[in-house]
Design an enzyme around this catalytic site. Structure first.
Site, PDB file in Angstrom:
ATOM      1  N   ASP A  45      11.606  10.836  -9.937  1.00  0.00           N
ATOM      2  CA  ASP A  45      10.965   9.674  -9.228  1.00  0.00           C
ATOM      3  C   ASP A  45      10.967  10.109  -7.797  1.00  0.00           C
ATOM      4  O   ASP A  45      11.843  10.351  -7.005  1.00  0.00           O
ATOM      5  CB  ASP A  45      11.535   8.305  -9.258  1.00  0.00           C
ATOM      6  CG  ASP A  45      11.356   7.197  -8.387  1.00  0.00           C
ATOM      7  OD1 ASP A  45       9.938   7.543  -7.814  1.00  0.00           O
ATOM      8  OD2 ASP A  45      11.861   6.118  -8.218  1.00  0.00           O
ATOM      9  N   LYS A  87       4.935  10.859   1.212  1.00  0.00           N
ATOM     10  CA  LYS A  87       4.154  10.477   0.073  1.00  0.00           C
ATOM     11  C   LYS A  87       3.102   9.759   0.477  1.00  0.00           C
ATOM     12  O   LYS A  87       1.916   9.933  -0.266  1.00  0.00           O
ATOM     13  CB  LYS A  87       5.155   9.473  -0.677  1.00  0.00           C
ATOM     14  CG  LYS A  87       4.283   9.071  -2.298  1.00  0.00           C
ATOM     15  CD  LYS A  87       5.405   8.258  -3.163  1.00  0.00           C
ATOM     16  CE  LYS A  87       4.829   8.006  -4.430  1.00  0.00           C
ATOM     17  NZ  LYS A  87       5.641   7.228  -5.133  1.00  0.00           N
ATOM     18  N   GLU A 106       4.392   5.252 -12.464  1.00  0.00           N
ATOM     19  CA  GLU A 106       5.829   4.835 -12.470  1.00  0.00           C
ATOM     20  C   GLU A 106       5.491   3.272 -13.146  1.00  0.00           C
ATOM     21  O   GLU A 106       7.053   3.423 -13.751  1.00  0.00           O
ATOM     22  CB  GLU A 106       5.928   4.211 -10.790  1.00  0.00           C
ATOM     23  CG  GLU A 106       6.145   5.571  -9.988  1.00  0.00           C
ATOM     24  CD  GLU A 106       5.714   5.607  -8.587  1.00  0.00           C
ATOM     25  OE1 GLU A 106       5.631   4.269  -8.054  1.00  0.00           O
ATOM     26  OE2 GLU A 106       5.618   6.450  -7.778  1.00  0.00           O
ATOM     27  N   ASP A 133       6.804  -4.153  -8.275  1.00  0.00           N
ATOM     28  CA  ASP A 133       7.722  -3.015  -7.708  1.00  0.00           C
ATOM     29  C   ASP A 133       7.678  -2.904  -6.173  1.00  0.00           C
ATOM     30  O   ASP A 133       6.864  -2.805  -5.476  1.00  0.00           O
ATOM     31  CB  ASP A 133       7.239  -1.555  -8.083  1.00  0.00           C
ATOM     32  CG  ASP A 133       7.986  -0.488  -7.429  1.00  0.00           C
ATOM     33  OD1 ASP A 133       8.725  -0.449  -6.640  1.00  0.00           O
ATOM     34  OD2 ASP A 133       7.726   0.822  -7.594  1.00  0.00           O
TER      35      ASP A 133
HETATM   36  P1  ADP Z   1      10.607   3.708  -2.723  1.00  0.00           P
HETATM   37  O1  ADP Z   1      10.349   3.077  -4.007  1.00  0.00           O
HETATM   38  O2  ADP Z   1       9.987   3.162  -1.590  1.00  0.00           O
HETATM   39  O3  ADP Z   1      11.199   5.068  -2.574  1.00  0.00           O
HETATM   40  P2  ADP Z   1      13.397   2.165  -3.340  1.00  0.00           P
HETATM   41  O4  ADP Z   1      13.000   1.644  -4.498  1.00  0.00           O
HETATM   42  O5  ADP Z   1      14.446   3.138  -3.374  1.00  0.00           O
HETATM   43  O6  ADP Z   1      11.981   2.766  -2.196  1.00  0.00           O
HETATM   44  O7  ADP Z   1      13.641   0.843  -2.046  1.00  0.00           O
HETATM   45  C1  ADP Z   1      14.287   1.178  -0.930  1.00  0.00           C
HETATM   46  C2  ADP Z   1      14.455  -0.263  -0.360  1.00  0.00           C
HETATM   47  O8  ADP Z   1      15.292  -1.163  -1.250  1.00  0.00           O
HETATM   48  C3  ADP Z   1      15.130  -0.113   1.004  1.00  0.00           C
HETATM   49  O9  ADP Z   1      14.339  -1.067   1.967  1.00  0.00           O
HETATM   50  C4  ADP Z   1      16.559  -0.897   1.143  1.00  0.00           C
HETATM   51  O10 ADP Z   1      16.856  -1.548   1.993  1.00  0.00           O
HETATM   52  C5  ADP Z   1      16.301  -1.697  -0.246  1.00  0.00           C
HETATM   53  N1  ADP Z   1      17.523  -2.139  -1.146  1.00  0.00           N
HETATM   54  C6  ADP Z   1      18.278  -1.049  -1.642  1.00  0.00           C
HETATM   55  N2  ADP Z   1      19.380  -1.806  -1.950  1.00  0.00           N
HETATM   56  C7  ADP Z   1      19.303  -3.179  -1.872  1.00  0.00           C
HETATM   57  C8  ADP Z   1      20.017  -4.337  -1.856  1.00  0.00           C
HETATM   58  N3  ADP Z   1      21.262  -4.386  -2.526  1.00  0.00           N
HETATM   59  N4  ADP Z   1      19.325  -5.412  -1.390  1.00  0.00           N
HETATM   60  C9  ADP Z   1      18.425  -5.464  -0.783  1.00  0.00           C
HETATM   61  N5  ADP Z   1      17.747  -4.330  -0.520  1.00  0.00           N
HETATM   62  C10 ADP Z   1      18.021  -3.309  -0.964  1.00  0.00           C
HETATM   63 MG    MG Z   2       9.789   3.456  -5.944  1.00  0.00          MG
END
Ligand code: ADP
Ligand code: MG
Length: 620
Positions: free
Chosen positions: A25, A85, A183, A205
């Site tokens: 991913d 990205k 995705e 998402d």
């Molecule tokens: P992306 O798909 O954009 O790469 P992610 O799916 O990894 O991102 O999401 C990252 C986001 O998720 C960040 O803003 C992070 O603060 C939030 N996040 C991660 N864990 C938690 C949680 N326990 N509660 C709320 N937000 C969270």
């Molecule tokens: Mg993602």
């Protein structure tokens, strides 16, 4: 095309032949790598036990990826590249107009955007390759062997250029891409939704900086992306900013606080937000001014509800685009770290009127789905596990004059799909047209695969360019291509069905793609010249025929002379190699014959309409 059978029937691989494959991913904020071991798919941690790899690269002597790079974002912002990205497969002009504000030192160019760093000029593809390389090493270390191939996920809305850029990054990182997977499809696969016979699923998402909602329909084992919507500037980061602003108000910090203070505040805000996903309240400790406070669930909800509400609008839009209502949705899958927030789950559940799937860690679910697909593609599954694709692997096109290919359905288009294109006759009085269906990425027919030929006969004889023939390419859920051609005035029609993927091996697809990359430049030059030569021939033929029939009747002596001079000029140039000169000469000829063409068109239409009523034509 769909329904490529990946594993040979009757040949399941014995355990000792297990091929190492992984799902990746490649996220805007975080990236992950996952694999299937002993039948279970899970993400792989790094040496420190972290599963997430922040998609951040710092450039100095050696590229540093992940948490190590994140630590340097403050002190060396210009060499610390995040959210790359957003730049994949985009031109600089594109990036500027989409309002993506990234604080890097871009090299001004019309081509692929480049960023000036301490390690030189770097493209988004190279930066992504560094992230992928890091995950590759992690996987190979933990699996103790080389990866045979990987499945990399991309947003469903990624276009051809963005997908190609992702694939190029993988190649650069020394990875073999078994498949790019959408995705949302990966998330659905992680939950085993592909095991159902059919269903309509909403994949919600909410990541770090983006929100995507996709509506997928599963039918006969093929996922179709029915609609996507979202907000490319809405994600967890916005929640952090909101909380940081609230803290500033509470603690009396001036709005124009220094840059590093804002950074710290955002850190505090993010920690508080994540804490509130499991605790009743979060302590806030702002060290640089010695302020302490608390944020409770009640206050938190009030702050974030408007942001969550902003994700519901795209959900409505996606449903509308897909022609569905909430009641048609069978499953809702939660993806992205931000869907850990219970309030988000609650609101989504309210909107879709059903409990969303949350059992799999929402920031791992995409990588896990990709790993499951990679495992099948690598041939580790028994013969009853067949992988069904949801995109066209190669472009489908039609041969046009001069042996050139006009792409009608670009590769990686999700299926089923139908696309139409209009063509016209090349010669005066032409009554038949040959349709040659080809597959591949190259510009010349001889470099592509020929799939089928058929003819459309009975086109009414008219002046070249005045008939309209609509050619439609349609790929159904079974991966079957049907092509039809219809002449719009008479409605005469002809069609053929082909199975384009038949016999085309993955390796062959790979080779064709590689060829197209290697020859891209020559192809474009050849194409431009050929196009101009064909156009010159067309114009010369048409003009000569027209002069023969109507020259005396419709032209004055001086007009005739001007046209002849321009015609001679074009005849001299057309067999040369200067595409630009041919083009200018055609334009010149076009200009001096405009009036003549107009007079002829009037004459032709009044003749064709003789004996018919105007209404007859209108109805067609
Ligand atoms: P992306 O798909 O954009 O790469 P992610 O799916 O990894 O991102 O999401 C990252 C986001 O998720 C960040 O803003 C992070 O603060 C939030 N996040 C991660 N864990 C938690 C949680 N326990 N509660 C709320 N937000 C969270
Ligand atoms: Mg993602």
């Amino acid at each position: 095309m769909a329904l490529l059978q990946i594993s040979e029937p009757g040949q399941s691989t014995a355990p000792h032949q297990h091929r190492l494959a992984a799902g990746i991913d490649l996220g805007t904020t975080n990236s992950l790598v996952a694999t299937v071991r002993s039948g279970i798919a899970d993400t792989l941690p790094d040496a420190d036990g972290y599963h997430l790899l922040p998609s951040i690269v710092h450039y100095a002597d050696e590229p540093l990826v992940g948490y190590a790079a994140q630590k340097l974002a403050n002190s060396d912002p210009l060499n610390t590249i995040a959210s790359v990205k957003r730049l994949m497969g985009r031109g600089l002009a594109d990036i500027k107009t989409t309002g993506t504000r990234l604080p890097y030192d871009f090299v001004e160019t019309d081509a692929m955007p480049m960023i000036n760093t301490a390690a030189g000029k770097l493209s988004p593809v190279q930066i992504s390759a560094d992230i992928l390389q890091n995950l590759k090493q992690r996987a190979e270390k933990s699996l103790d062997g080389d990866l045979t191939g990987v499945v990399i996920t991309v947003p469903a809305y990624f276009d051809d250029a963005q997908r190609q850029a992702t694939k190029d990054a993988a190649t650069l990182a020394g990875l073999k891409v078994l498949r790019l997977l959408n995705e949302p499809t990966a998330a659905a696969v992680a939950y085993g939704l592909d095991k159902n016979a059919e269903g309509i699923h909403a994949i919600y998402d909410l990541g770090g900086g983006t929100f995507d909602i996709s509506i997928l329909r599963l039918q006969k084992g093929v996922f179709e992306v029915m609609a996507t919507a979202g907000d490319s500037a809405l994600g967890g980061d916005d929640f952090d900013r909101l909380i940081a602003e609230w803290i500033m108000q509470q603690a009396g910090i001036a709005e124009d606080a220094e840059h590093q203070h804002i950074r710290q505040l955002l850190e505090i805000a993010r920690t508080a937000k994540e804490t509130l996903s499991t605790e009743d309240s979060a302590l806030l400790n702002v060290k640089f001014i010695g302020w302490q406070g608390e944020l409770n669930q009640q206050q938190f909800k009030q702050l974030i509800d408007p942001l969550i509400q902003k994700t519901i609008m795209p959900c409505r839009r996606a449903l509308r685009d897909a022609g569905l209502t909430v009641g048609d949705i069978n499953d809702v899958v939660m993806v992205g770290g931000s869907t850990r927030m219970p309030r988000v789950r609650e609101k989504v559940s309210d909107f879709f009127k059903c409990e969303p799937h949350v059992d799999i860690d929402p920031d791992k679910v995409v990588a896990i789905g990709a790993a499951i697909q990679a495992d099948i593609l690598a041939g580790n599954k028994p013969d009853d596990e067949m992988l069904l694709l949801d995109v066209t692997p190669l472009s489908l096109g039609i041969e046009t004059m001069g042996g050139l290919v006009e792409k009608i359905i670009p590769r990686n288009t999700t299926i089923p799909v139908a696309k139409a294109q209009e063509f016209t006759t090349f010669k005066d009085g032409q009554t038949a047209m040959a349709v040659h269906v080809v597959q591949g990425e190259r510009e010349l027919v001889t470099d592509c695969r020929s799939l089928a030929r058929f003819e459309l006969r009975g086109i009414p004889a008219m002046v070249a360019g005045s008939t309209r023939i609509v050619v439609t390419y349609q790929v159904d859920a079974d991966g079957l291509l049907s092509v039809s051609a219809t002449e719009t005035i008479t409605g005469i029609h002809s069609e053929i069905t082909v199975k384009p993927s038949y016999g085309l091996e993955d390796q062959e697809i790979e080779r064709m793609l590689k060829d197209s990359l290697e020859h891209a430049k020559d192809d474009v030059a050849t194409r431009t010249l050929r196009e101009q030569q064909v156009e010159a021939d067309r114009v010369i033929n048409a003009l000569r025929a027209a002069l023969k029939i109507d020259g005396d009747r419709l032209l004055k002596q001086d007009e005739f002379l001007t046209i002849n001079t321009a015609l001679d000029q074009l005849l001299k140039l057309k067999d040369g190699t200067n595409a630009q000169a041919i083009k200018r000469s055609i334009e010149k000829l076009d200009e001096v014959t405009k009036e003549f063409a107009a007079r002829r068109m009037d004459a032709s239409i009044s003749k064709a309409m003789k004996g018919h009523t105007v209404n007859e034509f209108m109805e067609n």
